[in-house]
Design a protein around this motif. Sequence first.
Motif, PDB file in Angstrom:
ATOM      1  N   PRO A   1       2.084  15.305  43.808  1.00  8.11           N
ATOM      2  CA  PRO A   1       1.537  16.644  44.116  1.00  8.11           C
ATOM      3  C   PRO A   1       2.572  17.587  44.706  1.00  8.11           C
ATOM      4  O   PRO A   1       2.626  18.773  44.338  1.00  8.11           O
ATOM      5  N   ALA A   2       3.406  17.086  45.624  1.00 11.69           N
ATOM      6  CA  ALA A   2       4.438  17.936  46.223  1.00 11.69           C
ATOM      7  C   ALA A   2       5.500  18.307  45.202  1.00 11.69           C
ATOM      8  O   ALA A   2       5.971  19.450  45.165  1.00 11.69           O
ATOM      9  N   ALA A   3       5.892  17.350  44.355  1.00  6.38           N
ATOM     10  CA  ALA A   3       6.866  17.645  43.307  1.00  6.38           C
ATOM     11  C   ALA A   3       6.334  18.702  42.349  1.00  6.38           C
ATOM     12  O   ALA A   3       7.092  19.567  41.874  1.00  6.38           O
ATOM     13  N   SER A   4       5.038  18.657  42.071  1.00  3.69           N
ATOM     14  CA  SER A   4       4.409  19.660  41.212  1.00  3.69           C
ATOM     15  C   SER A   4       4.410  21.031  41.876  1.00  3.69           C
ATOM     16  O   SER A   4       4.767  22.041  41.247  1.00  3.69           O
ATOM     17  N   ALA A   5       4.012  21.073  43.151  1.00  2.00           N
ATOM     18  CA  ALA A   5       3.938  22.344  43.866  1.00  2.00           C
ATOM     19  C   ALA A   5       5.293  23.013  43.969  1.00  2.00           C
ATOM     20  O   ALA A   5       5.408  24.247  43.864  1.00  2.00           O
ATOM     21  N   MET A   6       6.343  22.224  44.170  1.00  6.87           N
ATOM     22  CA  MET A   6       7.683  22.785  44.307  1.00  6.87           C
ATOM     23  C   MET A   6       8.200  23.381  43.006  1.00  6.87           C
ATOM     24  O   MET A   6       9.172  24.134  43.016  1.00  6.87           O
ATOM     25  N   ARG A   7       7.560  23.049  41.906  1.00  5.30           N
ATOM     26  CA  ARG A   7       7.954  23.639  40.620  1.00  5.30           C
ATOM     27  C   ARG A   7       7.438  25.056  40.446  1.00  5.30           C
ATOM     28  O   ARG A   7       8.038  25.851  39.712  1.00  5.30           O
ATOM     29  N   VAL A   8       6.332  25.374  41.109  1.00  2.00           N
ATOM     30  CA  VAL A   8       5.699  26.676  40.859  1.00  2.00           C
ATOM     31  C   VAL A   8       5.598  27.540  42.109  1.00  2.00           C
ATOM     32  O   VAL A   8       5.157  28.689  42.027  1.00  2.00           O
ATOM     33  N   ALA A   9       5.972  27.011  43.265  1.00  2.00           N
ATOM     34  CA  ALA A   9       5.898  27.785  44.511  1.00  2.00           C
ATOM     35  C   ALA A   9       7.145  27.504  45.342  1.00  2.00           C
ATOM     36  O   ALA A   9       7.808  26.480  45.167  1.00  2.00           O
ATOM     37  N   HIS A  10       7.445  28.428  46.259  1.00  2.00           N
ATOM     38  CA  HIS A  10       8.669  28.288  47.051  1.00  2.00           C
ATOM     39  C   HIS A  10       8.469  28.666  48.518  1.00  2.00           C
ATOM     40  O   HIS A  10       9.377  28.445  49.315  1.00  2.00           O
ATOM     41  N   GLY A  11       7.332  29.217  48.883  1.00  2.00           N
ATOM     42  CA  GLY A  11       7.121  29.662  50.253  1.00  2.00           C
ATOM     43  C   GLY A  11       6.858  28.509  51.209  1.00  2.00           C
ATOM     44  O   GLY A  11       6.411  27.433  50.791  1.00  2.00           O
ATOM     45  N   PRO A  12       7.123  28.696  52.502  1.00  2.00           N
ATOM     46  CA  PRO A  12       6.920  27.634  53.491  1.00  2.00           C
ATOM     47  C   PRO A  12       5.464  27.240  53.672  1.00  2.00           C
ATOM     48  O   PRO A  12       5.173  26.150  54.151  1.00  2.00           O
ATOM     49  N   LEU A  13       4.538  28.117  53.287  1.00  2.00           N
ATOM     50  CA  LEU A  13       3.119  27.782  53.349  1.00  2.00           C
ATOM     51  C   LEU A  13       2.525  27.521  51.973  1.00  2.00           C
ATOM     52  O   LEU A  13       1.643  26.668  51.834  1.00  2.00           O
ATOM     53  N   SER A  14       2.994  28.244  50.974  1.00  2.00           N
ATOM     54  CA  SER A  14       2.417  28.093  49.637  1.00  2.00           C
ATOM     55  C   SER A  14       2.669  26.702  49.058  1.00  2.00           C
ATOM     56  O   SER A  14       1.798  26.132  48.397  1.00  2.00           O
ATOM     57  N   VAL A  15       3.847  26.132  49.320  1.00  2.00           N
ATOM     58  CA  VAL A  15       4.155  24.805  48.773  1.00  2.00           C
ATOM     59  C   VAL A  15       3.239  23.734  49.359  1.00  2.00           C
ATOM     60  O   VAL A  15       2.600  22.980  48.612  1.00  2.00           O
ATOM     61  N   PRO A  16       3.133  23.586  50.699  1.00  2.00           N
ATOM     62  CA  PRO A  16       2.236  22.545  51.219  1.00  2.00           C
ATOM     63  C   PRO A  16       0.771  22.776  50.886  1.00  2.00           C
ATOM     64  O   PRO A  16       0.038  21.814  50.624  1.00  2.00           O
ATOM     65  N   LEU A  17       0.331  24.040  50.874  1.00  2.00           N
ATOM     66  CA  LEU A  17      -1.068  24.303  50.542  1.00  2.00           C
ATOM     67  C   LEU A  17      -1.361  23.955  49.084  1.00  2.00           C
ATOM     68  O   LEU A  17      -2.392  23.353  48.775  1.00  2.00           O
ATOM     69  N   LEU A  18      -0.449  24.309  48.196  1.00  2.00           N
ATOM     70  CA  LEU A  18      -0.635  23.976  46.789  1.00  2.00           C
ATOM     71  C   LEU A  18      -0.539  22.470  46.578  1.00  2.00           C
ATOM     72  O   LEU A  18      -1.286  21.893  45.773  1.00  2.00           O
ATOM     73  N   SER A  19       0.364  21.824  47.299  1.00  2.00           N
ATOM     74  CA  SER A  19       0.483  20.377  47.201  1.00  2.00           C
ATOM     75  C   SER A  19      -0.800  19.697  47.669  1.00  2.00           C
ATOM     76  O   SER A  19      -1.263  18.722  47.054  1.00  2.00           O
ATOM     77  N   ALA A  20      -1.382  20.185  48.761  1.00  2.00           N
ATOM     78  CA  ALA A  20      -2.646  19.625  49.244  1.00  2.00           C
ATOM     79  C   ALA A  20      -3.760  19.823  48.221  1.00  2.00           C
ATOM     80  O   ALA A  20      -4.593  18.924  48.013  1.00  2.00           O
ATOM     81  N   LEU A  21      -3.782  20.990  47.566  1.00  2.44           N
ATOM     82  CA  LEU A  21      -4.779  21.240  46.521  1.00  2.44           C
ATOM     83  C   LEU A  21      -4.605  20.276  45.356  1.00  2.44           C
ATOM     84  O   LEU A  21      -5.580  19.699  44.855  1.00  2.44           O
TER      85      LEU A  21
END
Length: 291
Positions: A220-240
């Motif tokens: 999930p984190a590897a996926s989020a880091m592909r489409v987001a870069h912000g300090p909050l957007s990455v962990p929130l997207l990874s959690a989703l």
Amino acid sequence: MGALIQPAIAWSDVFSFENYGELLVLMRNPLIAAIALGIVGGLIGTFVMQRDMAFAVHGISELSFAGAALALLLGGSIVMGSLAGAIVAALIIGLLGARARDRNSIVGVLMPFGLGLGILFLSLYEGRSANRFSLLTGQIVAVSDTDMWWLVGISAVVFIGLILVWNPLRFDSTDPQSAEARGIPVQGLSLVFMLLLGAIVAAAVHIIGALLVMALLVTPAASAMRVAHGPLSVPLLSALFGLVSAAGGILLAIAGTLPVSPYITTISFVIYIVCRLIAWRRGRAVHTHAK
């Protein structure tokens, strides 16, 4: 003409939505535990990726598997056994593996040791074979009320711990030299992080199995880091992404005859592929626009 060859497996062998509503009610415990695990696993996964510790997750899971197998053999709590094994592994890696090279070598030693111990304990266990298999590939029906509360409690403790150390941990994960120069106790912080990671790995082993924990703690984190870069957007997207993978996998497994892990890992992998495609299209569009 020869007789038609019947397929070895039919669609009904994989999915059957008959009495799905009744089964869903019965699977309340694993679903609640999976939701908590997916969210917290996605959050901590961002730090796992930033600190380049994906390999350590697998190492911790192997000793967690050994602890769970020992608990199964002795008739104890599998959740407590997996938690004890994971904490021991986290402490060893945290105390001895300050540098990446040391950490990788320690993990490389712990993985076969933990797997070997787990297989030994399972070979001595004379109970149901399904119990043995579930430690490696996850289980869906064996989450009792007590286990569910333990898993949710572990996830809550890890979540609170992450919130308390979030800012210094993020600083240390992205720029460890500057963090140490600013007086942040990086060694102690690293040990705290390893203990939190060990706790959530133990919970993941109980749901998805020791072999596939990275599907919830890394992908999930590897996926989020592909489409987001912000300090909050990455962990929130990874959690989703973690939530969708874990809960979606449970919901599909209720209607299926397979272990829960193939469903969770497939959803997680599909999300990763989609994110890679989105990142590729963005990169191509930027390159075309630059021309």
